[in-house]
Motif scaffolding. Structure first.
Motif, PDB file in Angstrom:
ATOM      1  N   SER A  23       0.822  -1.213   0.000  1.00 49.54           N
ATOM      2  CA  SER A  23       0.000   0.000   0.000  1.00 49.54           C
ATOM      3  C   SER A  23       0.854   1.259   0.000  1.00 49.54           C
ATOM      4  O   SER A  23       0.374   2.321   0.355  1.00 49.54           O
ATOM      5  CB  SER A  23      -0.932  -0.008   1.204  1.00 49.54           C
ATOM      6  OG  SER A  23      -0.165  -0.017   2.389  1.00 49.54           O
ATOM      7  N   LYS A  24       2.115   1.151  -0.372  1.00 47.99           N
ATOM      8  CA  LYS A  24       3.015   2.296  -0.360  1.00 47.99           C
ATOM      9  C   LYS A  24       2.926   3.125  -1.629  1.00 47.99           C
ATOM     10  O   LYS A  24       3.529   4.186  -1.708  1.00 47.99           O
ATOM     11  CB  LYS A  24       4.452   1.819  -0.159  1.00 47.99           C
ATOM     12  CG  LYS A  24       4.671   1.169   1.176  1.00 47.99           C
ATOM     13  CD  LYS A  24       6.079   0.658   1.312  1.00 47.99           C
ATOM     14  CE  LYS A  24       6.245  -0.058   2.646  1.00 47.99           C
ATOM     15  NZ  LYS A  24       7.586  -0.610   2.795  1.00 47.99           N
ATOM     16  N   GLN A  25       2.204   2.664  -2.646  1.00 47.35           N
ATOM     17  CA  GLN A  25       2.100   3.410  -3.889  1.00 47.35           C
ATOM     18  C   GLN A  25       1.165   4.598  -3.697  1.00 47.35           C
ATOM     19  O   GLN A  25       0.062   4.444  -3.184  1.00 47.35           O
ATOM     20  CB  GLN A  25       1.572   2.523  -5.012  1.00 47.35           C
ATOM     21  CG  GLN A  25       2.475   1.366  -5.347  1.00 47.35           C
ATOM     22  CD  GLN A  25       1.849   0.461  -6.397  1.00 47.35           C
ATOM     23  OE1 GLN A  25       0.713   0.671  -6.790  1.00 47.35           O
ATOM     24  NE2 GLN A  25       2.600  -0.532  -6.829  1.00 47.35           N
ATOM     25  N   PRO A  26       1.601   5.785  -4.062  1.00 52.00           N
ATOM     26  CA  PRO A  26       0.718   6.954  -3.905  1.00 52.00           C
ATOM     27  C   PRO A  26      -0.434   6.893  -4.915  1.00 52.00           C
ATOM     28  O   PRO A  26      -0.291   6.381  -6.015  1.00 52.00           O
ATOM     29  CB  PRO A  26       1.640   8.135  -4.204  1.00 52.00           C
ATOM     30  CG  PRO A  26       2.708   7.571  -5.064  1.00 52.00           C
ATOM     31  CD  PRO A  26       2.887   6.135  -4.635  1.00 52.00           C
ATOM     32  N   LEU A  27      -1.540   7.405  -4.493  1.00 55.58           N
ATOM     33  CA  LEU A  27      -2.703   7.455  -5.366  1.00 55.58           C
ATOM     34  C   LEU A  27      -2.541   8.603  -6.353  1.00 55.58           C
ATOM     35  O   LEU A  27      -2.138   9.700  -5.996  1.00 55.58           O
ATOM     36  CB  LEU A  27      -3.981   7.652  -4.552  1.00 55.58           C
ATOM     37  CG  LEU A  27      -4.337   6.525  -3.591  1.00 55.58           C
ATOM     38  CD1 LEU A  27      -5.556   6.919  -2.766  1.00 55.58           C
ATOM     39  CD2 LEU A  27      -4.609   5.242  -4.347  1.00 55.58           C
ATOM     40  N   ARG A  28      -2.866   8.326  -7.596  1.00 59.43           N
ATOM     41  CA  ARG A  28      -2.795   9.372  -8.611  1.00 59.43           C
ATOM     42  C   ARG A  28      -4.154  10.033  -8.743  1.00 59.43           C
ATOM     43  O   ARG A  28      -5.171   9.362  -8.840  1.00 59.43           O
ATOM     44  CB  ARG A  28      -2.400   8.772  -9.961  1.00 59.43           C
ATOM     45  CG  ARG A  28      -0.967   8.280  -9.988  1.00 59.43           C
ATOM     46  CD  ARG A  28      -0.617   7.788 -11.349  1.00 59.43           C
ATOM     47  NE  ARG A  28      -1.329   6.528 -11.576  1.00 59.43           N
ATOM     48  CZ  ARG A  28      -1.459   5.953 -12.760  1.00 59.43           C
ATOM     49  NH1 ARG A  28      -0.934   6.496 -13.830  1.00 59.43           N
ATOM     50  NH2 ARG A  28      -2.100   4.823 -12.887  1.00 59.43           N
ATOM     51  N   SER A  29      -4.151  11.325  -8.708  1.00 61.78           N
ATOM     52  CA  SER A  29      -5.414  12.021  -8.904  1.00 61.78           C
ATOM     53  C   SER A  29      -5.516  12.393 -10.377  1.00 61.78           C
ATOM     54  O   SER A  29      -4.625  13.002 -10.945  1.00 61.78           O
ATOM     55  CB  SER A  29      -5.507  13.271  -8.025  1.00 61.78           C
ATOM     56  OG  SER A  29      -4.494  14.168  -8.380  1.00 61.78           O
ATOM     57  N   GLY A  30      -6.575  11.999 -10.986  1.00 63.33           N
ATOM     58  CA  GLY A  30      -6.788  12.269 -12.396  1.00 63.33           C
ATOM     59  C   GLY A  30      -8.252  12.059 -12.718  1.00 63.33           C
ATOM     60  O   GLY A  30      -9.080  11.843 -11.847  1.00 63.33           O
ATOM     61  N   HIS A  31      -8.532  12.106 -13.954  1.00 55.22           N
ATOM     62  CA  HIS A  31      -9.909  11.939 -14.381  1.00 55.22           C
ATOM     63  C   HIS A  31     -10.024  10.658 -15.187  1.00 55.22           C
ATOM     64  O   HIS A  31      -9.278  10.449 -16.133  1.00 55.22           O
ATOM     65  CB  HIS A  31     -10.347  13.132 -15.220  1.00 55.22           C
ATOM     66  CG  HIS A  31     -10.391  14.398 -14.446  1.00 55.22           C
ATOM     67  ND1 HIS A  31      -9.270  15.146 -14.184  1.00 55.22           N
ATOM     68  CD2 HIS A  31     -11.429  15.037 -13.856  1.00 55.22           C
ATOM     69  CE1 HIS A  31      -9.617  16.197 -13.475  1.00 55.22           C
ATOM     70  NE2 HIS A  31     -10.926  16.162 -13.265  1.00 55.22           N
ATOM     71  N   ASP A  32     -10.937   9.826 -14.774  1.00 49.37           N
ATOM     72  CA  ASP A  32     -11.240   8.625 -15.521  1.00 49.37           C
ATOM     73  C   ASP A  32     -12.444   8.907 -16.397  1.00 49.37           C
ATOM     74  O   ASP A  32     -13.288   9.743 -16.086  1.00 49.37           O
ATOM     75  CB  ASP A  32     -11.566   7.466 -14.583  1.00 49.37           C
ATOM     76  CG  ASP A  32     -10.355   7.015 -13.788  1.00 49.37           C
ATOM     77  OD1 ASP A  32      -9.234   7.235 -14.273  1.00 49.37           O
ATOM     78  OD2 ASP A  32     -10.538   6.436 -12.707  1.00 49.37           O
ATOM     79  N   SER A  33     -12.522   8.207 -17.476  1.00 45.85           N
ATOM     80  CA  SER A  33     -13.686   8.382 -18.339  1.00 45.85           C
ATOM     81  C   SER A  33     -14.021   7.049 -18.984  1.00 45.85           C
ATOM     82  O   SER A  33     -13.166   6.177 -19.118  1.00 45.85           O
ATOM     83  CB  SER A  33     -13.412   9.436 -19.417  1.00 45.85           C
ATOM     84  OG  SER A  33     -12.397   8.967 -20.287  1.00 45.85           O
ATOM     85  N   ILE A  34     -15.254   6.920 -19.329  1.00 42.90           N
ATOM     86  CA  ILE A  34     -15.715   5.742 -20.048  1.00 42.90           C
ATOM     87  C   ILE A  34     -16.530   6.215 -21.239  1.00 42.90           C
ATOM     88  O   ILE A  34     -17.025   7.336 -21.264  1.00 42.90           O
ATOM     89  CB  ILE A  34     -16.577   4.820 -19.159  1.00 42.90           C
ATOM     90  CG1 ILE A  34     -17.837   5.551 -18.675  1.00 42.90           C
ATOM     91  CG2 ILE A  34     -15.782   4.288 -17.997  1.00 42.90           C
ATOM     92  CD1 ILE A  34     -18.832   4.648 -18.028  1.00 42.90           C
TER      93      ILE A  34
END
Length: 95
Positions: A23-34
């Protein structure tokens, strides 16, 4: 009948613990789309309409009761009503 124990109480516990991700990987903030294709939208609409049709009763009890009450009145069954009903039946059959 003899039942032998294969392992501990929870044999999946060891397998589950072996595949944990760190769980050491930082979360990436971005936009997901479908994107949904037109075919998928049509299929979803068809599925929704089939569910609504399945939930709707074939016979509308309120309309049946209303027609029964009208038929009980002798003045209702006149040639005009009979002709109109016959015309509607014929047009629904495409004749």
């Amino acid at each position: 009948m003899i039942i032998d124990r294969l392992g501990g109480i929870d044999p999946l516990k060891d397998v589950q613990n072996a595949y944990k991700t760190p769980s050491k990987q930082p979360l990436r903030s971005g936009h997901d789309s479908i994107s949904i294709s037109a075919e998928a939208r049509e299929m979803a609409e068809a599925y929704y309409l089939s569910e609504v049709a399945a939930a709707t009763p074939d016979i509308r009890a309120d309309r049946v009761a209303e027609v029964r009450e009208k038929i009980k009145d002798p003045a209702y069954l006149n040639p005009d009503v009979i002709s109109s009903t016959a015309d509607k039946i014929m047009s629904s059959l495409g004749l």
